[in-house]
Design a protein around this motif. Structure first.
Motif, short mmCIF file in Angstrom:
data_model
loop_
_atom_site.label_atom_id
_atom_site.label_comp_id
_atom_site.label_asym_id
_atom_site.label_seq_id
_atom_site.Cartn_x
_atom_site.Cartn_y
_atom_site.Cartn_z
N ALA A 163 -5.83 -4.62 -6.32
CA ALA A 163 -7.14 -4.28 -5.76
C ALA A 163 -8.16 -5.38 -6.01
CB ALA A 163 -7.63 -2.96 -6.36
N VAL A 164 -8.17 -5.92 -7.23
CA VAL A 164 -9.21 -6.88 -7.62
C VAL A 164 -8.83 -8.32 -7.29
CG1 VAL A 164 -10.57 -7.72 -9.58
CG2 VAL A 164 -9.96 -5.31 -9.44
N GLU A 165 -7.53 -8.64 -7.37
CA GLU A 165 -7.01 -9.99 -7.11
C GLU A 165 -7.70 -11.06 -7.95
OE1 GLU A 165 -6.66 -11.14 -3.06
OE2 GLU A 165 -5.66 -9.30 -2.43
N PRO A 166 -7.60 -10.98 -9.27
CA PRO A 166 -8.18 -12.03 -10.12
C PRO A 166 -7.32 -13.30 -10.07
CG PRO A 166 -6.97 -10.47 -11.45
CD PRO A 166 -6.94 -9.93 -10.05
N HIS B 56 -12.39 0.46 -5.65
CA HIS B 56 -12.04 -0.58 -6.62
C HIS B 56 -12.90 -0.47 -7.88
CE1 HIS B 56 -10.26 -3.31 -3.22
NE2 HIS B 56 -9.70 -2.11 -3.30
N TRP B 57 -14.18 -0.21 -7.70
CA TRP B 57 -15.07 -0.08 -8.85
C TRP B 57 -14.69 1.14 -9.68
CZ3 TRP B 57 -17.76 -4.21 -9.94
CH2 TRP B 57 -18.13 -5.06 -8.91
N GLY B 58 -14.34 2.22 -9.00
CA GLY B 58 -13.90 3.40 -9.72
C GLY B 58 -12.62 3.14 -10.49
N LEU B 59 -11.71 2.38 -9.89
CA LEU B 59 -10.47 2.02 -10.56
C LEU B 59 -10.73 1.23 -11.83
CD1 LEU B 59 -7.81 0.86 -7.92
CD2 LEU B 59 -7.55 2.61 -9.68
N SER C 71 0.83 -1.20 0.00
CA SER C 71 0.00 0.00 0.00
C SER C 71 0.86 1.25 0.00
CB SER C 71 -0.93 0.01 1.21
OG SER C 71 -1.85 -1.07 1.15
N LEU C 72 1.91 1.26 0.83
CA LEU C 72 2.81 2.40 0.88
C LEU C 72 3.54 2.55 -0.45
CD1 LEU C 72 4.09 4.70 2.49
CD2 LEU C 72 5.79 3.05 3.34
N MET C 73 3.95 1.44 -1.03
CA MET C 73 4.62 1.48 -2.33
C MET C 73 3.73 2.15 -3.38
SD MET C 73 5.53 -1.62 -4.95
CE MET C 73 3.84 -1.53 -5.56
N PHE C 74 2.47 1.73 -3.43
CA PHE C 74 1.57 2.29 -4.43
C PHE C 74 1.24 3.75 -4.15
CE2 PHE C 74 0.45 -2.16 -5.59
CZ PHE C 74 0.72 -2.05 -6.94
N LEU C 75 1.21 4.14 -2.89
CA LEU C 75 0.98 5.54 -2.59
C LEU C 75 2.11 6.40 -3.16
CD1 LEU C 75 -0.38 5.43 1.08
CD2 LEU C 75 -1.60 6.21 -0.95
N TRP C 76 3.35 5.94 -3.01
CA TRP C 76 4.48 6.67 -3.60
C TRP C 76 4.38 6.67 -5.12
CZ3 TRP C 76 6.40 9.93 -0.60
CH2 TRP C 76 6.76 9.66 0.72
N TRP D 173 -6.87 6.27 -3.04
CA TRP D 173 -7.80 5.84 -2.00
C TRP D 173 -7.72 4.33 -1.76
CZ3 TRP D 173 -10.35 8.36 1.59
CH2 TRP D 173 -11.36 7.69 2.29
N ALA D 174 -7.62 3.56 -2.85
CA ALA D 174 -7.52 2.10 -2.71
C ALA D 174 -6.27 1.71 -1.94
CB ALA D 174 -7.53 1.44 -4.09
N ALA D 175 -5.14 2.37 -2.24
CA ALA D 175 -3.90 2.08 -1.52
C ALA D 175 -3.99 2.54 -0.07
CB ALA D 175 -2.73 2.75 -2.22
N TRP D 176 -4.66 3.68 0.15
CA TRP D 176 -4.77 4.22 1.51
C TRP D 176 -5.53 3.27 2.43
CZ3 TRP D 176 -2.48 8.12 3.99
CH2 TRP D 176 -3.04 8.55 5.19
N VAL D 177 -6.55 2.59 1.90
CA VAL D 177 -7.34 1.66 2.72
C VAL D 177 -6.80 0.24 2.61
CG1 VAL D 177 -9.42 3.08 2.58
CG2 VAL D 177 -9.04 1.27 0.87
N ASP D 178 -5.55 0.14 2.12
CA ASP D 178 -4.86 -1.16 2.04
C ASP D 178 -5.62 -2.17 1.19
OD1 ASP D 178 -2.72 -2.81 2.53
OD2 ASP D 178 -3.54 -3.62 4.40
N PHE D 179 -6.22 -1.68 0.10
CA PHE D 179 -6.94 -2.51 -0.87
C PHE D 179 -8.04 -3.35 -0.20
CE2 PHE D 179 -2.65 -1.90 -2.66
CZ PHE D 179 -3.01 -1.22 -3.82
#
Length: 238
Positions: free
Chosen positions: A142-145, A206-209, A34-39, A193-199
Motif C-alpha cells: 500500500a505504501v511502497e517505501p 492506507h492511513w488507517g492501515l 489485490s486478489l491475493m490479498f483479498l483472499w 478496502w486497500a486491496a479492493w481499490v487495488d492499493f
C-alpha cells in the motif's frame, strides 16, 4: 447437534484456511496482488474467528483426534509467511539480491519461530514478533517505501522474533483488549478496502492501515514498559 459434531465443524472451519491459501497462491502466481490479498484478508478473518469458536466448543475435549493447534500452524505458515514472502519477491518491491535475501530470511526465521513451543507468554501474548508477514507485506504494497526501508523492516522483524519483546494477541491478551480487538477489526477492514481499490495511492485506507498496524506492533512493548495498575498498587502497598 452433538458436542462432538460442533467441535468437528470448528476444525473443518479452520481447515478452510488451506483452501483460501491456495486461492491466494493462484492469484499471486498470476501477479493479481489485490486478489491475493483479498483472499489473505478473508483467511485472516477466519483465523481470528476459529480460536474463540474452538475454546467455546471445547474442541480438545470433543474432537481430540484432530490437533487444532497443529492445523492452525500449518495454515498460518502458508497465509502469514509463505505466500506474503512470495509476493514480496515477485512484486518488484525488492530488486536483485534484496528479494532473495528477504524471502530466505522470512521463510527460514519463521519456520524456526513457528516450532518454538514458548512463543506464547503468560498473558497469551506472543514472545517475539509472531511472524505476521502478511500484515507487514500488505502495508508495504500500500505504501511502497524505498527498498532499503523494506529490507531494514524485514531484518528488524526477523530479529524481533527471537528477542524478549511482547506482541499482543488482539483477542486473547486481556490487557487493553477493549481497544486492541476493535483496532484489529479496523485493520482487517482497512486491509480489505486497500486491496479492493487495488492499493490506489490516494485511498484513505492506507492511513488507517498504517495507524492500526503501528498500534498492533507496539502495544505489547508499551505494556512491557508500563506495568498494570494492580502491580503499581501492590508496589505502593508494600
Amino acid at each position: 447437534m452433538t458436542s462432538q459434531t460442533k467441535a468437528l465443524l470448528v476444525h473443518l472451519f479452520t481447515a478452510t484456511g488451506a483452501v483460501l491459501a491456495m486461492l491466494a497462491m493462484l492469484a499471486a502466481v498470476d501477479g493479481k496482488w489485490s486478489l491475493m490479498f483479498l483472499w489473505l484478508v478473508v483467511a485472516f478473518a477466519v483465523d481470528g474467528i476459529d480460536g474463540p469458536l474452538a475454546r467455546h466448543y471445547h474442541v480438545k475435549k470433543y474432537a481430540p483426534r484432530i490437533d487444532g493447534v497443529l492445523l492452525d500452524l500449518i495454515i498460518d505458515y502458508l497465509t502469514y509467511v509463505f505466500i506474503p514472502a512470495f509476493a514480496l519477491f515477485k512484486s518488484g518491491l525488492l530488486p536483485g539480491w534484496t528479494g532473495w535475501f528477504a524471502i530466505i530470511v522470512i521463510t527460514y526465521a519463521s519456520a524456526v519461530y513457528f516450532a518454538d513451543d514458548r512463543m506464547k507468554t503468560e498473558d497469551n501474548s506472543f514472545h517475539g514478533f509472531p511472524g505476521c508477514w502478511n500484515m507487514l507485506v500488505l502495508v508495504l504494497f500500500a505504501v511502497e517505501p524505498s527498498f532499503w526501508l523494506i529490507l531494514i523492516l524485514v531484518v528488524a522483524m526477523a530479529v524481533a522474533m527471537f528477542l524478549p519483546l511482547k506482541f499482543i494477541h488482539p483477542a486473547r491478551t486481556v490487557r487493553w483488549r477493549l481497544l486492541s480487538l476493535p483496532v484489529a477489526m479496523a485493520w482487517t477492514f482497512f486491509a480489505g478496502w486497500a486491496a479492493w481499490v487495488d492499493f490506489h495511492p490516494e485511498s484513505w485506507a492506507h492511513w488507517g492501515l498504517v495507524a492500526t498496524s503501528l498500534y498492533l506492533l507496539l502495544a505489547g512493548m508499551v505494556q512491557q514498559v508500563i506495568p498494570p495498575r494492580n502491580r503499581q498498587s501492590q508496589g505502593n502497598a508494600s
